[in-house]
Every structure is written in C-alpha cells, then in structure tokens.
Design a protein around this motif. Structure first.
Motif, mmCIF file in Angstrom:
data_model
loop_
_atom_site.group_PDB
_atom_site.id
_atom_site.type_symbol
_atom_site.label_atom_id
_atom_site.label_comp_id
_atom_site.label_asym_id
_atom_site.label_seq_id
_atom_site.Cartn_x
_atom_site.Cartn_y
_atom_site.Cartn_z
ATOM 1 N N THR A 45 -7.394 -5.973 14.745
ATOM 2 C CA THR A 45 -6.461 -6.654 14.046
ATOM 3 C C THR A 45 -5.019 -6.319 14.512
ATOM 4 N N ALA A 46 -3.795 -6.752 14.196
ATOM 5 C CA ALA A 46 -2.714 -6.451 14.670
ATOM 6 C C ALA A 46 -1.960 -6.911 13.329
ATOM 7 N N GLY A 47 -0.696 -6.179 13.005
ATOM 8 C CA GLY A 47 0.254 -6.755 12.000
ATOM 9 C C GLY A 47 1.620 -6.234 12.155
ATOM 10 N N ILE A 48 2.498 -6.584 11.374
ATOM 11 C CA ILE A 48 3.925 -6.542 11.551
ATOM 12 C C ILE A 48 4.329 -6.255 10.160
ATOM 13 N N VAL A 49 5.256 -4.990 9.877
ATOM 14 C CA VAL A 49 5.933 -4.846 8.767
ATOM 15 C C VAL A 49 7.317 -5.402 8.637
ATOM 16 N N GLU A 50 7.712 -6.224 7.670
ATOM 17 C CA GLU A 50 9.077 -6.601 7.225
ATOM 18 C C GLU A 50 9.308 -6.645 5.935
ATOM 19 N N GLY A 51 10.501 -6.059 5.871
ATOM 20 C CA GLY A 51 11.040 -5.751 4.426
ATOM 21 C C GLY A 51 10.192 -4.966 3.606
ATOM 22 N N GLY A 52 9.426 -4.017 4.239
ATOM 23 C CA GLY A 52 8.750 -2.884 3.547
ATOM 24 C C GLY A 52 7.209 -3.583 3.237
ATOM 25 N N ARG A 53 7.074 -4.736 3.839
ATOM 26 C CA ARG A 53 5.516 -5.183 3.331
ATOM 27 C C ARG A 53 5.051 -5.848 4.784
ATOM 28 N N TRP A 54 3.642 -5.460 4.791
ATOM 29 C CA TRP A 54 2.795 -5.578 5.902
ATOM 30 C C TRP A 54 1.901 -6.586 5.882
ATOM 31 N N HIS A 55 1.770 -7.333 7.015
ATOM 32 C CA HIS A 55 0.907 -8.497 6.887
ATOM 33 C C HIS A 55 0.256 -8.773 8.366
ATOM 34 N N PHE A 56 -0.977 -9.367 8.360
ATOM 35 C CA PHE A 56 -1.629 -9.531 9.684
ATOM 36 C C PHE A 56 -0.818 -10.794 10.372
ATOM 37 N N VAL A 57 -0.864 -10.505 11.882
ATOM 38 C CA VAL A 57 -0.499 -11.467 12.583
ATOM 39 C C VAL A 57 -1.433 -11.952 13.637
ATOM 40 N N ALA A 58 -2.243 -11.198 14.225
ATOM 41 C CA ALA A 58 -3.527 -11.170 14.996
ATOM 42 C C ALA A 58 -4.678 -10.645 14.652
ATOM 43 N N ALA A 59 -5.714 -11.426 15.304
ATOM 44 C CA ALA A 59 -7.359 -10.764 15.082
ATOM 45 C C ALA A 59 -8.056 -11.064 16.066
ATOM 46 N N GLU A 60 -8.862 -10.558 16.242
ATOM 47 C CA GLU A 60 -10.116 -10.863 17.550
ATOM 48 C C GLU A 60 -11.473 -10.372 16.863
ATOM 49 N N THR A 127 7.455 2.683 10.412
ATOM 50 C CA THR A 127 6.775 1.813 10.633
ATOM 51 C C THR A 127 7.011 0.186 10.919
ATOM 52 N N ARG A 128 6.510 -0.182 12.188
ATOM 53 C CA ARG A 128 7.214 -1.452 12.547
ATOM 54 C C ARG A 128 5.936 -2.503 12.582
#
Length: 361
Positions: A45-60, A127-128
């Motif tokens: 998986t890959a994720g991005i942190v925005e505004g102190g919150r982390w969410h998934f953006v990609a997965a294999e 952490t980005r």
C-alpha cells in the motif's frame, strides 16, 4: 542488485516531471516498482498525510478501491522515524488506528498479512506519507536486509518527490501572490486593465499549449500575460485614462511601459524570467514595433504569443470611448497582420484556435 539499481534510477528519472506529476500516480508507480524488486512481498500500500490525517491512495494485491474509501486516520499511527520499519503483526497495530467499522472494512479490503515493511515518507521533519510492502505467503518471508535497503532507497526517492511537490506548490503560490498584487495595484491605477490582464494570460496560455510549447513555457505564458502591462504603473494616470486621442508626447510615454515593466520584474527573483517577454510584447514581426525594433525570430517566442493575445483582447474589449470589435472582425485583423505585426505561423494558429471557440472566448 543490478536490477534494483536500474529500477531505482528509472524512478528517479521520472521525478523530472514532479511539478505536473500526480502524487497518487507517482506513489502507485513506486509501489509497483517495489513489488518487482522485493521478492518476499506479495502486496503493498501507499498513503499520503494531509492536515495531520493519513489515508490510502494506492494498493497492489489488496482491494485498492475499498482502501481508498476508508476514513482517514491520525498520522500518529504511522512510524515517525527515518528508514524502514518491520511490523510483525500489522493488523494489531492498525486496529488501534481505526474504529470498529473501519477495521472491519479494512479486513475485507486486504489479504491476510504476516509481516509488513513500512517506510515513512519524511521531509522537513514531517511525515508526508508511507510505502508498505506485505508478506502474504509465509513461505516467502521474512524480509531480507537487501529488501530493506531497496525499500529505504525507494522511500527516499518518494519522500523527495513529495517534498518537491510541496516546494513547487509554495513557489507557485508565492509567484501568483506577487503577480496578483501587482495587477491589483495596476487595476486601481488604470481602469482598462481590469480583466484585461487575466484575459491575455488565459489566451496566451491556450496559444502556447496549441503551439506545443513545453510545460514551463505554457506556465510562463500565463504569468507573463498577468503582468505584461505592469510598466503602466510608471506612466502618468491622466495619460492612461484619457478618453480622447493621445498627443505624440503622451503616446511616447505609453510606449515606455514595456521597458518599465521589464525593469520592475527584474527586481523580483521570482518574476525576473518574465521580464524579457514583457519587455518585447509590443515588438512587431516586421521590425517596426517598440521599444527595441526587434524583428522576426529576434523577438522571444513568448513575446510573439503575448502580442497576439494582447492585440485580440484589446480589439474585442469595450472602452469608454468605443465598443469592442466582434470576434470575426478582430480575427480578420489578425489575419491582415500576419507577417507584418505578428508571427505569421502563430497568427494563423491563433485564428484557427479562436474560430473553434465559442463567441466571446
């Protein structure tokens, strides 16, 4: 190891397009590279942190669409240290970051995972995002030291990419703030400028795109369009806003605005590169323009683009002492000026572009 290095270098070369590359697309590409390079992993998986919150953006390997629909989580549940982190029981770790409902959805979206290798993507002490590879087949684990090194290298590249994206966004925002501040000041000074600068910027950007100019040139066409008349700030206000014909002396003053604009822009490190375009946008293809009498290809390409955009908007805009021309009449004037006032090739492409646009655009 040779294959690993080749893949890392391939990914690094893709970073040349960082300003326009989509973050999610880049992280997805990085994740796919990682899975090719790390033999123990069967998913990731890959994720991005925005505004102190982390969410998934990609997965294999896992269900990407379901993971992307999960609510964001507090970034504190991502490892905060540099380098790769092995998590032997990833489900119990993530369980603390999620509500019961989210955790249930997470389990539905993922394969059973026996060990995770997580790389926090950190730049500037923050952490980005993250990259994670998962072992889904016990026969292939655990992760080797070679795999940890490869992931750290990929993580470093991905973190650098995210840092570059943020820097470009800040720089572009700063550049726009400077430009819009200048335009706001000019609009208070010259009533005609209201709306004209933005119109010219958009037309110049469209023409640069139609001509197949590079990404940077297209952006600069827009920025130069916004500030192309900034030198008028240094022309007397009663001359700029005069509702009757200008005297020779007054017209001579107005004709100084390209040079004055170039000098103003040269004082700003962010906008200095636009100065030559602004300083040349009243030059003519036949060499009878001003201020330097440049002709043909001596005139910078973006200045030739600007000349067309500026002339068209000037012709079609209403002034206090006259109504603007109809689109068809203005385009006929552009045709007539091809090879004398305007770059002939650009002029015909501009006419073709505008004829395919709705009236008034």
């Amino acid at each position: 190891m040779t294959l690993s290095l080749e893949r890392v270098f391939s990914l690094a070369s893709a970073m040349a397009d960082a300003p326009d590359q989509d973050e999610e697309e880049f992280l997805g590409q990085t994740l796919r590279f990682a899975l090719e390079l790390v033999p123990e992993a069967g998913a990731g998986t890959a994720g991005i942190v925005e505004g102190g919150r982390w969410h998934f953006v990609a997965a294999e390997g896992h269900d990407r669409d379901r993971l992307r629909r999960l609510p964001s989580m507090d970034e504190q549940f991502l490892p905060a240290q540099e380098g790769s982190v092995l998590i032997p029981a990833p489900l119990s770790h993530l369980r603390r970051a999620m509500t019961d409902a989210s955790f249930e959805l997470f389990q539905l979206a993922t394969l059973p995972v026996y060990e995770s290798l997580v790389v926090p993507l950190r730049t500037g002490g923050k952490t980005r995002g993250h990259l994670a590879l998962d072992i889904v087949d016990l026969q292939k684990g655990p992760f080797s030291q070679e795999s940890l090194r490869v992931m750290e290298a990929l993580g470093h590249l991905a973190a650098t990419f995210l840092g570059m994206k943020q820097l470009f966004a800040v720089q572009e925002g700063f550049q726009r703030e400077i430009a819009m501040s200048m335009i706001s000041m000019l609009e208070q000074y010259d009533s005609y400028t209201r709306g004209h600068s933005e119109n010219v910027a958009l037309l110049a950007q469209r023409l640069a795109e139609r001509l197949g100019m590079g990404r940077d040139a297209v952006k600069n066409a827009y920025w130069a369009g916004l500030v192309h008349d900034i030198g008028k700030i240094l022309v007397p206000i009663d001359v700029l806003n005069k509702n009757s014909s200008l005297t020779e002396e007054e017209y001579a003053l107005v004709k100084t605005h390209p040079e004055r604009g170039e000098r103003v822009l040269s004082r700003s490190e962010e906008l200095a590169g636009l100065g030559l375009v602004v300083g040349s946008h009243h030059e003519r293809w036949d060499g009878t323009g001003y201020p330097a009498g440049r002709r043909g290809e001596e005139i910078p390409p973006l200045a030739r683009v600007m000349a067309l955009a500026d002339a068209y908007d000037a012709m079609t805009s209403h002034r206090s002492y006259r109504r603007g021309m109809k689109k068809s009449v203005a385009l006929e004037e552009i045709r007539r000026g091809a090879g004398t006032q305007f770059d002939p090739e650009m002029a015909w492409i501009f006419v073709e572009m505008m004829e395919g646009s709705p009236e008034g655009s």
